[in-house]
Design a protein around this motif. Structure first.
Motif, PDB file in Angstrom:
ATOM      1  N   GLU A  67      53.554   1.026   5.276  1.00 55.26           N
ATOM      2  CA  GLU A  67      53.124   0.005   4.324  1.00 55.26           C
ATOM      3  C   GLU A  67      53.364   0.467   2.889  1.00 55.26           C
ATOM      4  OE1 GLU A  67      52.005  -3.112   4.758  1.00 55.26           O
ATOM      5  OE2 GLU A  67      52.182  -2.919   6.923  1.00 55.26           O
ATOM      6  N   GLY A  68      53.776  -0.469   2.044  1.00 49.66           N
ATOM      7  CA  GLY A  68      53.905  -0.204   0.622  1.00 49.66           C
ATOM      8  C   GLY A  68      55.203   0.457   0.198  1.00 49.66           C
ATOM      9  N   ALA A  69      56.075   0.798   1.127  1.00 47.03           N
ATOM     10  CA  ALA A  69      57.354   1.428   0.791  1.00 47.03           C
ATOM     11  C   ALA A  69      58.442   0.360   0.671  1.00 47.03           C
ATOM     12  CB  ALA A  69      57.735   2.444   1.863  1.00 47.03           C
ATOM     13  N   ALA A  70      59.474   0.640  -0.115  1.00 51.11           N
ATOM     14  CA  ALA A  70      60.591  -0.298  -0.222  1.00 51.11           C
ATOM     15  C   ALA A  70      61.246  -0.499   1.149  1.00 51.11           C
ATOM     16  CB  ALA A  70      61.616   0.207  -1.229  1.00 51.11           C
ATOM     17  N   PHE A  71      61.459   0.580   1.871  1.00 48.65           N
ATOM     18  CA  PHE A  71      61.972   0.534   3.245  1.00 48.65           C
ATOM     19  C   PHE A  71      60.741   0.708   4.128  1.00 48.65           C
ATOM     20  CE2 PHE A  71      64.716   3.101   6.497  1.00 48.65           C
ATOM     21  CZ  PHE A  71      64.601   2.082   7.423  1.00 48.65           C
ATOM     22  N   SER A  72      60.183  -0.415   4.584  1.00 47.13           N
ATOM     23  CA  SER A  72      58.842  -0.383   5.177  1.00 47.13           C
ATOM     24  C   SER A  72      58.778  -0.561   6.683  1.00 47.13           C
ATOM     25  CB  SER A  72      57.977  -1.465   4.528  1.00 47.13           C
ATOM     26  OG  SER A  72      58.559  -2.746   4.761  1.00 47.13           O
ATOM     27  N   PHE A  73      59.864  -0.985   7.316  1.00 50.15           N
ATOM     28  CA  PHE A  73      59.798  -1.286   8.742  1.00 50.15           C
ATOM     29  C   PHE A  73      61.149  -1.046   9.386  1.00 50.15           C
ATOM     30  CE2 PHE A  73      60.357  -4.315  12.233  1.00 50.15           C
ATOM     31  CZ  PHE A  73      59.240  -4.041  13.011  1.00 50.15           C
ATOM     32  N   PHE A  74      61.137  -0.441  10.573  1.00 47.21           N
ATOM     33  CA  PHE A  74      62.367  -0.240  11.343  1.00 47.21           C
ATOM     34  C   PHE A  74      62.059  -0.419  12.817  1.00 47.21           C
ATOM     35  CE2 PHE A  74      65.517   2.216  13.682  1.00 47.21           C
ATOM     36  CZ  PHE A  74      66.684   1.701  13.143  1.00 47.21           C
ATOM     37  N   ASP A  75      62.932  -1.121  13.512  1.00 48.72           N
ATOM     38  CA  ASP A  75      62.792  -1.330  14.949  1.00 48.72           C
ATOM     39  C   ASP A  75      64.169  -1.223  15.584  1.00 48.72           C
ATOM     40  OD1 ASP A  75      61.323  -2.328  17.399  1.00 48.72           O
ATOM     41  OD2 ASP A  75      62.781  -3.942  17.182  1.00 48.72           O
TER      42      ASP A  75
ATOM     43  N   ALA B  96      60.324 -13.841  11.861  1.00 45.36           N
ATOM     44  CA  ALA B  96      60.850 -12.641  12.512  1.00 45.36           C
ATOM     45  C   ALA B  96      60.075 -11.405  12.086  1.00 45.36           C
ATOM     46  CB  ALA B  96      62.340 -12.469  12.201  1.00 45.36           C
ATOM     47  N   THR B  97      59.771 -11.314  10.794  1.00 40.99           N
ATOM     48  CA  THR B  97      59.004 -10.177  10.285  1.00 40.99           C
ATOM     49  C   THR B  97      57.597 -10.174  10.869  1.00 40.99           C
ATOM     50  OG1 THR B  97      60.283 -10.149   8.245  1.00 40.99           O
ATOM     51  CG2 THR B  97      58.140  -9.053   8.196  1.00 40.99           C
ATOM     52  N   THR B  98      56.971 -11.343  10.914  1.00 40.39           N
ATOM     53  CA  THR B  98      55.628 -11.452  11.480  1.00 40.39           C
ATOM     54  C   THR B  98      55.629 -11.071  12.952  1.00 40.39           C
ATOM     55  OG1 THR B  98      55.057 -13.167   9.888  1.00 40.39           O
ATOM     56  CG2 THR B  98      53.697 -13.035  11.864  1.00 40.39           C
ATOM     57  N   SER B  99      56.630 -11.531  13.703  1.00 36.98           N
ATOM     58  CA  SER B  99      56.730 -11.194  15.129  1.00 36.98           C
ATOM     59  C   SER B  99      56.922  -9.698  15.328  1.00 36.98           C
ATOM     60  CB  SER B  99      57.897 -11.945  15.774  1.00 36.98           C
ATOM     61  OG  SER B  99      57.656 -13.316  15.755  1.00 36.98           O
ATOM     62  N   ALA B 100      57.762  -9.088  14.513  1.00 36.99           N
ATOM     63  CA  ALA B 100      58.013  -7.651  14.628  1.00 36.99           C
ATOM     64  C   ALA B 100      56.749  -6.859  14.330  1.00 36.99           C
ATOM     65  CB  ALA B 100      59.142  -7.236  13.690  1.00 36.99           C
ATOM     66  N   ARG B 101      56.001  -7.262  13.316  1.00 43.64           N
ATOM     67  CA  ARG B 101      54.756  -6.565  12.980  1.00 43.64           C
ATOM     68  C   ARG B 101      53.709  -6.756  14.067  1.00 43.64           C
ATOM     69  NH1 ARG B 101      54.000  -6.393   6.505  1.00 43.64           N
ATOM     70  NH2 ARG B 101      56.082  -5.627   6.119  1.00 43.64           N
ATOM     71  N   ALA B 102      53.688  -7.924  14.696  1.00 46.79           N
ATOM     72  CA  ALA B 102      52.746  -8.152  15.796  1.00 46.79           C
ATOM     73  C   ALA B 102      53.071  -7.228  16.957  1.00 46.79           C
ATOM     74  CB  ALA B 102      52.799  -9.612  16.234  1.00 46.79           C
TER      75      ALA B 102
ATOM     76  N   ALA C 286      65.548  -3.850  10.167  1.00 45.64           N
ATOM     77  CA  ALA C 286      64.924  -3.069   9.092  1.00 45.64           C
ATOM     78  C   ALA C 286      64.416  -4.033   8.025  1.00 45.64           C
ATOM     79  CB  ALA C 286      65.922  -2.096   8.479  1.00 45.64           C
ATOM     80  N   GLU C 287      63.240  -3.729   7.487  1.00 45.24           N
ATOM     81  CA  GLU C 287      62.727  -4.512   6.368  1.00 45.24           C
ATOM     82  C   GLU C 287      62.814  -3.662   5.114  1.00 45.24           C
ATOM     83  OE1 GLU C 287      58.608  -6.412   4.777  1.00 45.24           O
ATOM     84  OE2 GLU C 287      59.008  -6.630   6.927  1.00 45.24           O
ATOM     85  N   ILE C 288      63.577  -4.165   4.143  1.00 51.41           N
ATOM     86  CA  ILE C 288      63.777  -3.479   2.868  1.00 51.41           C
ATOM     87  C   ILE C 288      63.446  -4.455   1.764  1.00 51.41           C
ATOM     88  CG2 ILE C 288      65.424  -2.266   1.395  1.00 51.41           C
ATOM     89  CD1 ILE C 288      67.087  -1.753   3.992  1.00 51.41           C
ATOM     90  N   ASP C 289      62.531  -4.067   0.888  1.00 49.82           N
ATOM     91  CA  ASP C 289      62.077  -4.938  -0.201  1.00 49.82           C
ATOM     92  C   ASP C 289      61.661  -6.322   0.306  1.00 49.82           C
ATOM     93  OD1 ASP C 289      62.488  -2.950  -2.127  1.00 49.82           O
ATOM     94  OD2 ASP C 289      64.586  -3.556  -2.418  1.00 49.82           O
ATOM     95  N   GLY C 290      61.013  -6.344   1.455  1.00 46.53           N
ATOM     96  CA  GLY C 290      60.508  -7.593   2.012  1.00 46.53           C
ATOM     97  C   GLY C 290      61.547  -8.480   2.661  1.00 46.53           C
ATOM     98  N   LYS C 291      62.778  -8.002   2.786  1.00 46.19           N
ATOM     99  CA  LYS C 291      63.861  -8.785   3.397  1.00 46.19           C
ATOM    100  C   LYS C 291      64.287  -8.127   4.700  1.00 46.19           C
ATOM    101  CE  LYS C 291      64.169 -11.473  -0.203  1.00 46.19           C
ATOM    102  NZ  LYS C 291      63.688 -12.810  -0.209  1.00 46.19           N
TER     103      LYS C 291
END
Length: 163
Positions: A84-92, A6-12, A104-109
């Motif tokens: 990149e590099g933040a604890a809270f690194s991704f939001f969609d 899911a994370t890989t798909s979101a980043r793509a 949301a990706e927080i600490d890689g989860k």
């Protein structure tokens, strides 16, 4: 789908949104403009993902925050921001008819939840809008740990279109 998939798909998707599309017939489509701020509270900690200047700076290719948006069928809107590099690194967020949701990706989860999303189209243009969401709970996949989406505020324009 696993959390990693899911994370890989979101980043793509983010990568696709960040690339200008050019064709010989129509020229280049402008890069979407995204500015805004997301606040999530998890275990008493406030996490912020901000495009800059308290959410007023538009992301660009040279900045540390990437972002994009896409409009499907002139009615469904997706907005993505990544740092990149933040604890809270991704939001969609996806304002999909009948299924509005955020990730949301927080600490890689990966955390996800069904949240009300308000899209206010600007100047009659379906590719420009003010977008808000929250408050709502989001759940970490596989273990049920909760976080709270306190607020999300974005302004988007020149969003890519897809049918």
């Amino acid at each position: 789908m696993s959390e990693q998939q899911a994370t890989t798909s979101a980043r793509a998707l983010l990568s696709l949104l960040g690339v200008a599309v050019c064709t010989s017939a129509s020229g280049c489509i402008a890069h979407p403009e995204v500015s805004g701020k997301v606040i999530i509270r998890r275990e008493g900690e406030e996490l912020v993902l901000d495009t800059g200047s308290n959410g007023t700076r538009v992301v660009d290719a040279s900045g540390e925050v990437a972002g994009g948006c896409i409009v499907r069928n002139q009615s469904e809107l997706s907005v993505t921001v990544q740092k990149e590099g933040a604890a809270f690194s991704f939001f969609d967020l996806m304002d999909q008819t009948g299924l509005p949701h955020v990730s949301a990706e927080i600490d890689g989860k990966l955390y996800q939840g069904a949240c009300e999303i308000i899209v206010q189209e600007q100047r009659g243009d379906p590719y420009e809008a003010d977008v808000t969401a929250g408050p709502c709970d989001i759940i970490r996949n596989f273990d049920g740990s909760k976080a709270r989406l306190v607020t999300t505020t974005f302004h988007v324009s020149d969003c890519s279109g897809a049918d």
